[in-house]
Design an enzyme around this catalytic site. Structure first.
Site, short mmCIF file in Angstrom:
data_model
loop_
_atom_site.label_atom_id
_atom_site.label_comp_id
_atom_site.label_asym_id
_atom_site.label_seq_id
_atom_site.Cartn_x
_atom_site.Cartn_y
_atom_site.Cartn_z
N ILE A 50 1.93 0.18 7.10
CA ILE A 50 2.64 -1.10 7.09
C ILE A 50 2.71 -1.70 8.50
O ILE A 50 3.34 -1.15 9.41
CB ILE A 50 4.06 -0.94 6.49
CG1 ILE A 50 3.95 -0.28 5.10
CG2 ILE A 50 4.76 -2.30 6.42
CD1 ILE A 50 3.00 -0.95 4.12
N GLU A 59 -6.18 -5.81 3.75
CA GLU A 59 -5.98 -6.86 2.73
C GLU A 59 -7.14 -6.91 1.74
O GLU A 59 -7.58 -7.98 1.31
CB GLU A 59 -5.72 -8.22 3.39
CG GLU A 59 -4.49 -8.12 4.29
CD GLU A 59 -3.86 -9.43 4.62
OE1 GLU A 59 -4.01 -10.39 3.86
OE2 GLU A 59 -3.18 -9.48 5.66
N THR A 118 0.82 -1.22 0.00
CA THR A 118 0.00 0.00 0.00
C THR A 118 0.86 1.28 0.00
O THR A 118 1.89 1.34 0.67
CB THR A 118 -0.91 0.00 1.25
OG1 THR A 118 -1.63 -1.23 1.27
CG2 THR A 118 -1.88 1.17 1.23
N SER A 168 -14.13 -4.66 1.81
CA SER A 168 -15.30 -5.49 1.46
C SER A 168 -15.74 -5.22 0.02
O SER A 168 -16.12 -6.14 -0.71
CB SER A 168 -16.47 -5.19 2.41
OG SER A 168 -16.21 -5.74 3.67
N GLY A 181 -25.18 -2.78 27.09
CA GLY A 181 -25.75 -1.48 27.45
C GLY A 181 -24.66 -0.44 27.68
O GLY A 181 -23.66 -0.41 26.95
N GLY A 182 -24.82 0.36 28.73
CA GLY A 182 -23.83 1.40 29.02
C GLY A 182 -22.46 0.83 29.31
O GLY A 182 -21.43 1.46 29.03
N ARG A 199 -25.89 -10.18 34.22
CA ARG A 199 -26.54 -8.88 34.40
C ARG A 199 -28.04 -9.07 34.64
O ARG A 199 -28.73 -9.70 33.83
CB ARG A 199 -26.32 -8.03 33.15
CG ARG A 199 -27.07 -6.71 33.13
CD ARG A 199 -26.51 -5.74 34.13
NE ARG A 199 -27.11 -4.42 34.01
CZ ARG A 199 -26.93 -3.45 34.87
NH1 ARG A 199 -26.18 -3.64 35.95
NH2 ARG A 199 -27.49 -2.27 34.68
N ALA A 234 -1.88 4.44 -3.78
CA ALA A 234 -2.15 3.08 -4.27
C ALA A 234 -2.67 2.23 -3.12
O ALA A 234 -1.89 1.62 -2.38
CB ALA A 234 -0.89 2.46 -4.86
C1 LIG Z 1 -4.31 -1.27 10.46
C2 LIG Z 1 -3.93 -1.47 9.02
C3 LIG Z 1 -2.90 -2.33 8.71
C4 LIG Z 1 -2.49 -2.48 7.38
N1 LIG Z 1 -1.41 -3.27 7.09
C5 LIG Z 1 -0.92 -3.27 5.81
C6 LIG Z 1 0.32 -3.94 5.52
O1 LIG Z 1 0.95 -4.55 6.39
N2 LIG Z 1 0.80 -3.85 4.25
C7 LIG Z 1 0.15 -3.19 3.26
O2 LIG Z 1 0.64 -3.17 2.14
N3 LIG Z 1 -1.03 -2.56 3.50
C8 LIG Z 1 -1.56 -2.57 4.76
N4 LIG Z 1 -2.75 -1.90 5.03
C9 LIG Z 1 -3.41 -1.18 3.96
C10 LIG Z 1 -4.76 -1.78 3.54
O3 LIG Z 1 -4.56 -2.96 2.83
C11 LIG Z 1 -5.48 -0.67 2.72
O4 LIG Z 1 -5.88 0.32 3.64
C12 LIG Z 1 -6.65 -1.21 1.94
O5 LIG Z 1 -6.23 -2.04 0.91
C13 LIG Z 1 -7.52 -0.08 1.36
O6 LIG Z 1 -6.75 0.87 0.69
P1 LIG Z 1 -6.97 2.43 1.02
O7 LIG Z 1 -6.89 2.55 2.50
O8 LIG Z 1 -6.02 3.24 0.22
O9 LIG Z 1 -8.45 2.73 0.58
P2 LIG Z 1 -8.97 3.15 -0.88
O10 LIG Z 1 -8.49 2.18 -1.90
O11 LIG Z 1 -8.68 4.59 -1.11
O12 LIG Z 1 -10.54 2.95 -0.72
C14 LIG Z 1 -11.40 3.94 -0.15
C15 LIG Z 1 -12.85 3.44 -0.33
O13 LIG Z 1 -13.15 3.34 -1.73
C16 LIG Z 1 -13.58 2.02 -2.03
N5 LIG Z 1 -13.14 1.64 -3.36
C17 LIG Z 1 -11.90 1.78 -3.92
N6 LIG Z 1 -11.89 1.28 -5.16
C18 LIG Z 1 -13.14 0.80 -5.39
C19 LIG Z 1 -13.76 0.15 -6.51
N7 LIG Z 1 -13.10 -0.14 -7.63
N8 LIG Z 1 -15.07 -0.21 -6.39
C20 LIG Z 1 -15.77 0.07 -5.26
N9 LIG Z 1 -15.23 0.67 -4.17
C21 LIG Z 1 -13.94 1.03 -4.26
C22 LIG Z 1 -12.95 1.15 -0.95
O14 LIG Z 1 -13.65 -0.07 -0.81
C23 LIG Z 1 -13.06 2.05 0.28
O15 LIG Z 1 -14.35 1.95 0.80
C24 LIG Z 1 -3.19 -1.79 6.34
C25 LIG Z 1 -4.27 -0.95 6.67
C26 LIG Z 1 -4.63 -0.78 7.99
C27 LIG Z 1 -5.76 0.17 8.30
#
Ligand SMILES: Cc1cc2nc3c(=O)[nH]c(=O)nc-3n(C[C@H](O)[C@H](O)[C@H](O)COP(=O)(O)OP(=O)(O)OC[C@H]3O[C@@H](n4cnc5c(N)ncnc54)[C@H](O)[C@@H]3O)c2cc1C
Length: 383
Positions: free
Chosen positions: A159, A365, A126, A368, A341-342, A270, A130
């Site tokens: 990361i 990864e 990521t 949804s 609840g609370g 509870r 990208a």
């Molecule tokens: C706690 C944490 C740990 C992580 N660890 C790693 C790691 O170790 N290594 C690594 O490489 N990455 C890691 N990530 C990154 C993670 O994989 C990305 O955050 C994820 O893939 C989404 O990318 P983005 O955050 O840029 O969201 P975006 O791609 O910008 O998406 C934003 C929104 O747009 C939607 N969207 C985007 N494209 C489309 C489409 N074509 N159709 C419909 N909806 C779409 C998405 O579903 C989302 O709702 C981590 C993220 C978090 C939060």
């Protein structure tokens, strides 16, 4: 398919459950607030063989299968999803990529260090531009003028384990004209000049799991640190993510089970209107739905794990398990807070933390939305 656990699978699950209850549960809140868990836990995880679960014994791994691996992640997540996330990124992403794509020399050099916990692993796909769309990758890798080294420049974001990783797999563009087919993977060791740990994220949930930016600034690595074939890194990364999504599905399953366990206990203890709240139909209905959905999610996780063990192509099933389990976990966390609840809204019972942690499961990864795209593409392609 019969998913009754074998004796070995049950032993692994019981061992991890015991460890999580004894060594992790008493510290969850402190680690969440400190946004870190101690190195000691990594050492103990390594001693239990949990840092190279599916890595063969010849590389110092535990040599187990995916049914054991998902049991490990589920049991850790049932108690603390932060620990499960860190362990999953180490196993499935970093070690997983080296195992899938590495040559014998790379596997011999890196996998034992990872499996024994000498080095923690990170994986960087990521970037700021990208996320879901890896074609936006800006990090570049070019050969030095004498062609003996690669020079990496760019930044990776979000990361897991990045601050203390001994080694990271980094995806970078090697042919800017070829989109996803111009991306390659590289092994970068911590301590290499130009490999810089950037900002640590201040997160909603999974706060004890380390999440940072990694910066590559004229970072020079040996030519032989190319992982897999040139320009094949993204294709390999998709295979890595198939396994990674199984582990996030298992993490979601454990979290959902943790919510159910906490809710059943609370519904029994509870009292309101002179009766345990678990005697009210409205609460019973919530528990019934949670339990049914957890069982359905478990079947998907076990199904895809057994297919993976058999060496089958699991892209659709991995995405289905991840999509369904993570959305079940979100619903279970919401209902667990409601049942408390609370007391669900404050930190004392732990379901407040599940409610925060769970969102990672629908994002990490592949979101949804992206899982739905993968599943529909696979259905059409197969059809
Ligand atoms: C706690 C944490 C740990 C992580 N660890 C790693 C790691 O170790 N290594 C690594 O490489 N990455 C890691 N990530 C990154 C993670 O994989 C990305 O955050 C994820 O893939 C989404 O990318 P983005 O955050 O840029 O969201 P975006 O791609 O910008 O998406 C934003 C929104 O747009 C939607 N969207 C985007 N494209 C489309 C489409 N074509 N159709 C419909 N909806 C779409 C998405 O579903 C989302 O709702 C981590 C993220 C978090 C939060």
């Amino acid at each position: 398919m019969n998913f009754t656990p074998t004796e070995e699978q049950q032993l692994v699950a019981d061992m991890v459950r015991g460890f999580a209850e004894e060594k992790i549960r008493p510290n969850i809140r402190e680690w969440d607030e400190a946004q870190a868990f101690p190195d000691e836990i990594w050492r103990e995880l390594a001693e239990l063989g949990l840092l190279g679960v599916v890595i063969p014994e010849k590389y110092s791994g535990a040599g187990l299968g995916y049914l054991e691996y998902v049991a490990v992640i589920e049991e850790l997540s049932r108690v603390d999803p932060s620990v499960a996330l860190s362990v999953a990124a180490h196993n499935s992403l970093c070690a997983g990529h080296i195992f899938i794509a590495g040559n014998e020399e790379q596997k011999t050099l890196y996998l034992p260090k990872l499996a024994t916990g000498d080095w923690i692993g990170a994986w960087g796909l990521t970037e700021p531009e990208a996320g879901s769309d890896a074609a936006g990758t800006r990090t570049t890798a070019r050969l030095s003028s004498d062609e003996r080294e690669w020079v990496l420049n760019g930044a990776k974001t979000f990361i897991t384990n990045g601050s203390y990783a001994g080694v990271a797999v980094i995806l970078a563009v090697t042919d800017a004209s070829a989109g996803n087919h111009g991306i390659s993977a590289f092994i970068v060791e911590a301590g290499t000049d130009g490999f810089i740990v950037g900002r640590k994220e201040d997160k909603l949930g999974c706060r004890a799991s380390n999440t940072v930016e990694l910066i590559l600034e004229d970072c020079v690595i040996p030519r032989e640190n190319l992982l897999g074939e040139l320009n094949h890194g993204f294709v390999d990364a998709l295979r890595v993510l198939d396994s990674g999504r199984i582990s996030i599905a298992a993490m979601a399953l454990g979290l959902a089970q943790g919510c159910l366990d906490a809710s059943v206990a609370y519904a029994g203890e509870r009292h309101q209107f002179g009766r345990p709240i678990g005697s009210f139909e409205a609460i019973q209905a919530k528990l019934v739905t949670m339990s049914s959905e957890v069982q359905a999610a478990r079947q998907l996780v076990l199904h895809v794990s057994s297919l993976k063990n058999a060496g089958e192509y699991v892209k659709r099933q991995a995405s289905e398990a991840k999509l369904y389990s993570s959305e079940v976990a979100v619903r279970c966390a919401e209902q667990a807070v409601q049942i408390h609840g609370g007391y669900g809204f404050v930190k004392d019972y732990g379901v407040e933390k599940f409610y925060r942690d769970v969102k990672l499961c629908t994002i990490g990864e592949g979101t949804s939305e992206m899982q739905r795209l993968v599943i529909s593409r696979e259905l059409t392609r197969r059809g």
